[in-house]
Design a protein around this motif. Structure first.
Motif, PDB file in Angstrom:
ATOM      1  N   GLY B  12      -3.765  -2.562  16.394  1.00  0.00           N
ATOM      2  CA  GLY B  12      -4.421  -3.737  15.839  1.00  0.00           C
ATOM      3  C   GLY B  12      -3.917  -4.022  14.436  1.00  0.00           C
ATOM      4  N   SER B  13      -4.556  -4.961  13.764  1.00  0.00           N
ATOM      5  CA  SER B  13      -4.130  -5.291  12.406  1.00  0.00           C
ATOM      6  C   SER B  13      -5.331  -5.808  11.629  1.00  0.00           C
ATOM      7  CB  SER B  13      -3.032  -6.359  12.443  1.00  0.00           C
ATOM      8  OG  SER B  13      -3.525  -7.512  13.099  1.00  0.00           O
ATOM      9  N   GLY B  14      -5.145  -5.931  10.334  1.00  0.00           N
ATOM     10  CA  GLY B  14      -6.197  -6.456   9.469  1.00  0.00           C
ATOM     11  C   GLY B  14      -7.415  -5.552   9.433  1.00  0.00           C
ATOM     12  N   ALA B  15      -8.577  -6.167   9.527  1.00  0.00           N
ATOM     13  CA  ALA B  15      -9.827  -5.421   9.370  1.00  0.00           C
ATOM     14  C   ALA B  15     -10.090  -4.500  10.559  1.00  0.00           C
ATOM     15  CB  ALA B  15     -10.987  -6.395   9.201  1.00  0.00           C
ATOM     16  N   THR B  16      -9.553  -4.852  11.742  1.00  0.00           N
ATOM     17  CA  THR B  16      -9.833  -4.058  12.932  1.00  0.00           C
ATOM     18  C   THR B  16      -8.754  -3.002  13.184  1.00  0.00           C
ATOM     19  OG1 THR B  16      -8.721  -5.697  14.299  1.00  0.00           O
ATOM     20  CG2 THR B  16     -11.099  -5.908  14.073  1.00  0.00           C
ATOM     21  N   ALA B  17      -7.810  -2.864  12.242  1.00  0.00           N
ATOM     22  CA  ALA B  17      -6.727  -1.910  12.432  1.00  0.00           C
ATOM     23  C   ALA B  17      -7.280  -0.496  12.556  1.00  0.00           C
ATOM     24  CB  ALA B  17      -5.748  -1.992  11.268  1.00  0.00           C
ATOM     25  N   PHE B  18      -6.667   0.252  13.469  1.00  0.00           N
ATOM     26  CA  PHE B  18      -7.101   1.622  13.680  1.00  0.00           C
ATOM     27  C   PHE B  18      -5.883   2.536  13.635  1.00  0.00           C
ATOM     28  CE2 PHE B  18      -7.569   5.058  16.845  1.00  0.00           C
ATOM     29  CZ  PHE B  18      -8.529   5.802  16.179  1.00  0.00           C
ATOM     30  N   THR B  19      -5.938   3.516  12.754  1.00  0.00           N
ATOM     31  CA  THR B  19      -4.822   4.442  12.636  1.00  0.00           C
ATOM     32  C   THR B  19      -5.032   5.596  13.607  1.00  0.00           C
ATOM     33  OG1 THR B  19      -4.630   3.869  10.316  1.00  0.00           O
ATOM     34  CG2 THR B  19      -3.490   5.857  11.041  1.00  0.00           C
ATOM     35  N   ALA B  20      -4.206   5.648  14.650  1.00  0.00           N
ATOM     36  CA  ALA B  20      -4.358   6.690  15.668  1.00  0.00           C
ATOM     37  C   ALA B  20      -3.542   7.919  15.308  1.00  0.00           C
ATOM     38  CB  ALA B  20      -3.941   6.160  17.031  1.00  0.00           C
ATOM     39  N   LEU B  21      -2.436   7.698  14.594  1.00  0.00           N
ATOM     40  CA  LEU B  21      -1.621   8.823  14.126  1.00  0.00           C
ATOM     41  C   LEU B  21      -1.284   8.570  12.669  1.00  0.00           C
ATOM     42  CD1 LEU B  21       0.901   9.251  17.084  1.00  0.00           C
ATOM     43  CD2 LEU B  21      -1.001  10.763  16.515  1.00  0.00           C
ATOM     44  N   ASN B  22      -1.501   9.581  11.838  1.00  0.00           N
ATOM     45  CA  ASN B  22      -1.311   9.407  10.411  1.00  0.00           C
ATOM     46  C   ASN B  22      -0.275  10.417   9.923  1.00  0.00           C
ATOM     47  OD1 ASN B  22      -1.508   8.924   7.724  1.00  0.00           O
ATOM     48  ND2 ASN B  22      -3.750   9.124   7.617  1.00  0.00           N
ATOM     49  N   ASP B  23       0.966   9.952   9.836  1.00  0.00           N
ATOM     50  CA  ASP B  23       2.041  10.763   9.279  1.00  0.00           C
ATOM     51  C   ASP B  23       2.105  12.146   9.937  1.00  0.00           C
ATOM     52  OD1 ASP B  23       4.183  11.287   7.677  1.00  0.00           O
ATOM     53  OD2 ASP B  23       2.971  12.022   6.004  1.00  0.00           O
ATOM     54  N   VAL B  24       2.333  12.165  11.239  1.00  0.00           N
ATOM     55  CA  VAL B  24       2.363  13.415  11.995  1.00  0.00           C
ATOM     56  C   VAL B  24       3.796  13.933  12.095  1.00  0.00           C
ATOM     57  CG1 VAL B  24       2.058  14.381  14.298  1.00  0.00           C
ATOM     58  CG2 VAL B  24       0.292  12.918  13.321  1.00  0.00           C
ATOM     59  N   SER B  25       3.988  15.172  11.710  1.00  0.00           N
ATOM     60  CA  SER B  25       5.292  15.804  11.865  1.00  0.00           C
ATOM     61  C   SER B  25       5.111  17.154  12.532  1.00  0.00           C
ATOM     62  CB  SER B  25       5.967  16.021  10.499  1.00  0.00           C
ATOM     63  OG  SER B  25       6.229  14.785   9.889  1.00  0.00           O
ATOM     64  N   VAL B  26       5.901  17.403  13.578  1.00  0.00           N
ATOM     65  CA  VAL B  26       5.836  18.696  14.240  1.00  0.00           C
ATOM     66  C   VAL B  26       7.106  18.874  15.059  1.00  0.00           C
ATOM     67  CG1 VAL B  26       4.624  17.840  16.295  1.00  0.00           C
ATOM     68  CG2 VAL B  26       4.376  20.228  15.636  1.00  0.00           C
ATOM     69  N   THR B  27       7.529  20.101  15.210  1.00  0.00           N
ATOM     70  CA  THR B  27       8.703  20.381  16.027  1.00  0.00           C
ATOM     71  C   THR B  27       8.270  21.234  17.214  1.00  0.00           C
ATOM     72  OG1 THR B  27      10.158  20.281  14.128  1.00  0.00           O
ATOM     73  CG2 THR B  27      11.003  21.430  16.059  1.00  0.00           C
ATOM     74  N   ILE B  28       8.603  20.764  18.415  1.00  0.00           N
ATOM     75  CA  ILE B  28       8.258  21.501  19.622  1.00  0.00           C
ATOM     76  C   ILE B  28       9.532  22.152  20.140  1.00  0.00           C
ATOM     77  CG2 ILE B  28       7.345  21.314  21.961  1.00  0.00           C
ATOM     78  CD1 ILE B  28       5.866  18.726  20.903  1.00  0.00           C
ATOM     79  N   ARG B  29       9.476  23.473  20.315  1.00  0.00           N
ATOM     80  CA  ARG B  29      10.690  24.212  20.665  1.00  0.00           C
ATOM     81  C   ARG B  29      10.996  24.122  22.152  1.00  0.00           C
ATOM     82  NH1 ARG B  29       7.978  29.122  17.792  1.00  0.00           N
ATOM     83  NH2 ARG B  29       8.086  28.419  15.630  1.00  0.00           N
ATOM     84  N   GLU B  30      12.212  24.496  22.480  1.00  0.00           N
ATOM     85  CA  GLU B  30      12.637  24.500  23.874  1.00  0.00           C
ATOM     86  C   GLU B  30      11.879  25.559  24.677  1.00  0.00           C
ATOM     87  OE1 GLU B  30      17.042  23.854  25.614  1.00  0.00           O
ATOM     88  OE2 GLU B  30      16.245  22.917  23.812  1.00  0.00           O
ATOM     89  N   ASN B  31      11.571  25.242  25.936  1.00  0.00           N
ATOM     90  CA  ASN B  31      10.905  26.171  26.861  1.00  0.00           C
ATOM     91  C   ASN B  31       9.565  26.683  26.349  1.00  0.00           C
ATOM     92  OD1 ASN B  31      13.294  25.838  28.128  1.00  0.00           O
ATOM     93  ND2 ASN B  31      14.052  27.894  27.697  1.00  0.00           N
ATOM     94  N   GLU B  32       8.903  25.861  25.582  1.00  0.00           N
ATOM     95  CA  GLU B  32       7.663  26.296  24.975  1.00  0.00           C
ATOM     96  C   GLU B  32       6.484  25.656  25.703  1.00  0.00           C
ATOM     97  OE1 GLU B  32       6.282  26.833  20.419  1.00  0.00           O
ATOM     98  OE2 GLU B  32       7.124  24.894  20.908  1.00  0.00           O
ATOM     99  N   PHE B  33       5.390  26.372  25.803  1.00  0.00           N
ATOM    100  CA  PHE B  33       4.136  25.774  26.268  1.00  0.00           C
ATOM    101  C   PHE B  33       3.369  25.386  25.019  1.00  0.00           C
ATOM    102  CE2 PHE B  33       1.345  25.573  30.131  1.00  0.00           C
ATOM    103  CZ  PHE B  33       0.333  24.850  29.535  1.00  0.00           C
ATOM    104  N   PHE B  34       3.471  24.099  24.685  1.00  0.00           N
ATOM    105  CA  PHE B  34       2.924  23.618  23.420  1.00  0.00           C
ATOM    106  C   PHE B  34       1.682  22.791  23.694  1.00  0.00           C
ATOM    107  CE2 PHE B  34       2.595  20.941  19.680  1.00  0.00           C
ATOM    108  CZ  PHE B  34       2.924  21.815  18.654  1.00  0.00           C
ATOM    109  N   THR B  35       0.591  23.097  23.011  1.00  0.00           N
ATOM    110  CA  THR B  35      -0.667  22.391  23.272  1.00  0.00           C
ATOM    111  C   THR B  35      -1.106  21.575  22.072  1.00  0.00           C
ATOM    112  OG1 THR B  35      -1.386  24.084  24.809  1.00  0.00           O
ATOM    113  CG2 THR B  35      -3.100  22.701  23.868  1.00  0.00           C
ATOM    114  N   LEU B  36      -1.505  20.326  22.352  1.00  0.00           N
ATOM    115  CA  LEU B  36      -2.140  19.507  21.332  1.00  0.00           C
ATOM    116  C   LEU B  36      -3.635  19.597  21.594  1.00  0.00           C
ATOM    117  CD1 LEU B  36       0.186  16.395  21.645  1.00  0.00           C
ATOM    118  CD2 LEU B  36       0.206  18.063  19.795  1.00  0.00           C
ATOM    119  N   LEU B  37      -4.344  20.196  20.639  1.00  0.00           N
ATOM    120  CA  LEU B  37      -5.770  20.455  20.825  1.00  0.00           C
ATOM    121  C   LEU B  37      -6.568  19.686  19.793  1.00  0.00           C
ATOM    122  CD1 LEU B  37      -8.105  22.222  22.034  1.00  0.00           C
ATOM    123  CD2 LEU B  37      -7.551  23.908  20.295  1.00  0.00           C
TER     124      LEU B  37
END
Lengths: 303, 359
Positions: B12-37
């Motif tokens: 969205g934009s303006g007054a109804t804008a919603f930030t779903a991700l705020n400057d997210v940085s992460v590295t997911i390695r090869e063959n990894e079981f990576f969980t977002l919790l």
């Protein structure tokens, strides 16, 4: 109910018949009754001033397909009739296909609007449907006649020098029927698209299907029941259309409905009219069986 | 390897804008079981959908093995998704569903057939191959969805809360199965869940998310024993929070003078603590009973409730300043009866076990 082997009691079976009675009565009186009369009339002899004479004859059915030369009694095909059958079938099929091409994107558009907007869009689709058929047909006439809106605009813009003859052609009939029957295509397709789970589209994209393939392999097959229903709803009335070809086809470009009316009216040949009406019924049924089979083959049991 | 670099997503934009991700940085390695919790609405599904390509980041970049993914439409990414509602194609059989991806990749018919058979075997659905997806149970649909996503051999498999619709027993079984599949296929799994137990039991590494940010990334052990922030400590497992002031530093640990009295030696948080006043997190099972007011007692309190739970017993205590404190002991046959309701007891926390929080 706890008892799985429960059988309907006498009163339950009895009440089912009571519940069915109004519909059955209506079907017998309003549908099968007249149909039966028409079927019988097609095997009688025409009266001099319309009506029928109660004398068995297959002349009417003979005249549907063939005609005797008035001078030497040789038998030939009833070319005029066959041309009209062919025009009816062709125009009805073209109308159905074009209605699908216009109707599917329309229904898709509405189904993908936010929920609170959809009813408004559907209302806009339905509004012309509430207007009298004749008035709508004359409105189309006003658009496409030689001095009509389209020709005036095109000439005004200098794209054409002379008006394009659109009125009184098959094209005019097709446009008229398309306009009249389009809501019948949009409604069932919208109903199946509204129930459509759009995460299937994402699943399609995710599994390497591009937009066209998602449409062909996912959206169209899943909404097939709606498409089949819409096509039948357009095809059947289009095959028997009467007002539209009468007004926009100008009497010369007849469809089956007009031919039947002619026999009951000026033609004063009720048995021939009845035979033609029965033939229309057979064409509709044959087309439907063919269509439902063809559509069902790929769609399988879904829906 | 997936490199997510300062990804933000604003809907969205303006007054109804919603930030779903705020400057997210992460590295997911090869063959990894990576969980977002994280709790619902924390942005974990948005992040997953950004990797899948269903939404484009407002800023930042996503790279897979060095290749920029953001420019690619979802159907060109070597990434497949297991959807929360499975999204199986209702007009196809189980086998056709599994073969769909390969079909779209224009693989030869013989190869598709072989792979589908192999996948059916892998998820133990071979007898169901010709069933329609409406004719199989929820757990079976789950496995078909898994097989369908694995069949094209993606570099990364994304799983969006795939177990949430299953009942408890089935979920437990699928957890083991997922872990097995990940080991057997060697594909990187990115798993989204709000269930901390699920995350702890399956993951190689966990990223805990809240409020559109990643708070902490680490192994289940790290996350559980050494939560960096109060939210992480609270969200995963049960935790006691004790406030205090930093009294000194000893190597990797901090000496904290507790407000309730006494001192605790606790691990330093990653990064510097904000100021002198800090919060210390103590897991209930990391504390033990000892004699009240003795030298080894970290704090002293009174037992306010005892809950017997079969495998272990929970003791609810109240410290001298009224702070509640939970303590959990395993019920082994050797363990003598310890504290009773109303007893005054000492609580011992071994040095370096508790964790000073960042905030």
């Amino acid at each position: 109910m706890a008892n799985a082997t429960h059988r309907p009691s006498f009163t339950e079976r009895h009440s089912q018949w009571v519940l069915l009675a109004p519909a059955l009565t209506l079907l017998c009186v309003a549908a099968f009754g007249p149909l039966f009369i028409v079927a019988i009339y097609s095997f009688l002899t025409p009266g001099d001033y319309g009506g029928v004479v109660w004398k068995f004859s297959t002349e009417a059915w003979f005249n549907v397909f063939a005609e005797r030369d008035i001078f030497d009694e040789t038998i030939g095909f009833a070319d005029a009739h066959l041309a009209i059958f062919w025009r009816s079938l062709r125009l009805a099929l073209i109308t159905t296909v074009v209605a699908f091409l216009f109707g599917f994107p329309t229904a898709y558009f509405i189904a993908t609007r936010p929920a609170h907007q959809r009813n408004l869009w559907m209302l806009l689709i339905m509004v012309p449907f509430w207007t009298n058929l004749l008035i709508r047909t004359f409105a189309i006439m006003e658009l496409i006649r030689n001095e009509g809106v389209v020709n005036t605009l095109l000439m005004g813009l200098g794209i054409i020098n002379e008006p394009i003859q659109m009125l009184y052609t098959d094209f005019a009939i097709m446009v008229g029927m398309l306009y009249v029957y389009l809501p019948l295509m949009v409604l069932p397709i919208y109903a199946s698209l509204e129930r459509f789970d759009f995460s299937l589209v994402e699943a399609g994209y995710d599994l390497y299907a591009n937009r066209l393939k998602v449409l062909r392999k996912v959206i169209l097959p899943v909404t097939r029941p709606g498409i089949v229903a819409g096509s039948i709803l357009v095809l059947i009335p289009a095959l028997g259309a009467y007002v539209t070809p009468r007004v926009l086809g100008g009497g010369k470009r007849m469809m089956l409905g007009n031919l039947i009316e002619l026999q009951f009216g000026q033609g004063r040949n009720w048995p021939l009219g009845a035979a033609l009406a029965m033939l229309l019924l057979l064409i509709v049924m044959a087309t439907m069986v063919f269509y439902v089979r063809a559509a069902g083959r790929e769609g399988g049991g879904h829906g | 390897m997936i490199e997510i670099d300062s990804v933000s997503k604003v809907f969205g934009s303006g007054a109804t804008a919603f930030t779903a991700l705020n400057d997210v940085s992460v590295t997911i390695r090869e063959n990894e079981f990576f969980t977002l919790l994280g709790p619902s609405g924390c942005g974990k599904t948005t992040l997953l959908r950004t990797i899948a390509g269903f939404n484009a980041p407002s800023s930042g970049s996503v790279r897979l093995d060095g290749e920029d993914l953001v420019a690619l439409p979802p159907y060109k990414r070597p990434v497949n998704t297991v959807f929360q509602n499975y999204a199986l194609f209702p007009h196809m059989t189980v086998a056709e569903n599994i073969g769909f991806g390969l079909d779209m990749l224009n693989r030869p018919k013989s190869e598709i057939k072989a792979t589908v058979a192999e996948m059916l075997e892998l998820v133990q659905m071979t007898p169901m191959a010709d069933r329609r997806t409406s004719e199989i149970s929820g757990g079976q649909q789950q496995r078909v969805a898994l097989a369908r996503a694995l069949a094209p051999r993606p570099k990364v498999l994304l799983l969006d809360e795939p177990l949430s619709a299953l009942d408890y027993k089935l979920r437990k079984g699928m957890q083991v199965e997922l872990k097995r599949l990940q080991n057997e296929t060697g594909i990187t799994f990115v798993f989204v869940t709000h269930d901390q137990e699920e995350a702890l039991s399956m993951s190689d590494r966990i990223a805990v998310m809240s409020n559109s940010r990643i708070l902490q990334v680490g192994s289940p052990h790290d996350i559980y024993d050494h939560p960096a922030e109060r939210f992480v400590a609270e969200f995963i497992g049960e935790t006691n929070f004790l406030t205090g002031k930093i009294a000194g530093q000893e190597g990797e640990t901090l000496r904290v003078a507790l407000d309730v009295g006494g001192e605790i030696i606790a691990r330093q948080p990653p990064g510097d603590p904000a100021g002198q006043a800090v919060t210390v997190a103590v897991r209930p099972e990391h504390a033990h009973f000892c004699a009240p007011d003795s030298a080894e007692a970290t704090v002293t309190g009174e037992v306010s409730n005892v809950v017997y739970l079969g495998t272990d017993t929970h003791f609810h205590l109240v410290l001298s300043d009224g702070t509640p404190f939970a303590l959990r002991l395993q019920n082994t046959p050797e363990r003598a009866a310890d504290a009773k309701l109303g007893d005054r007891v000492g609580i011992r926390v071994a040095p370096g076990v508790a964790q000073v929080l960042r905030d």
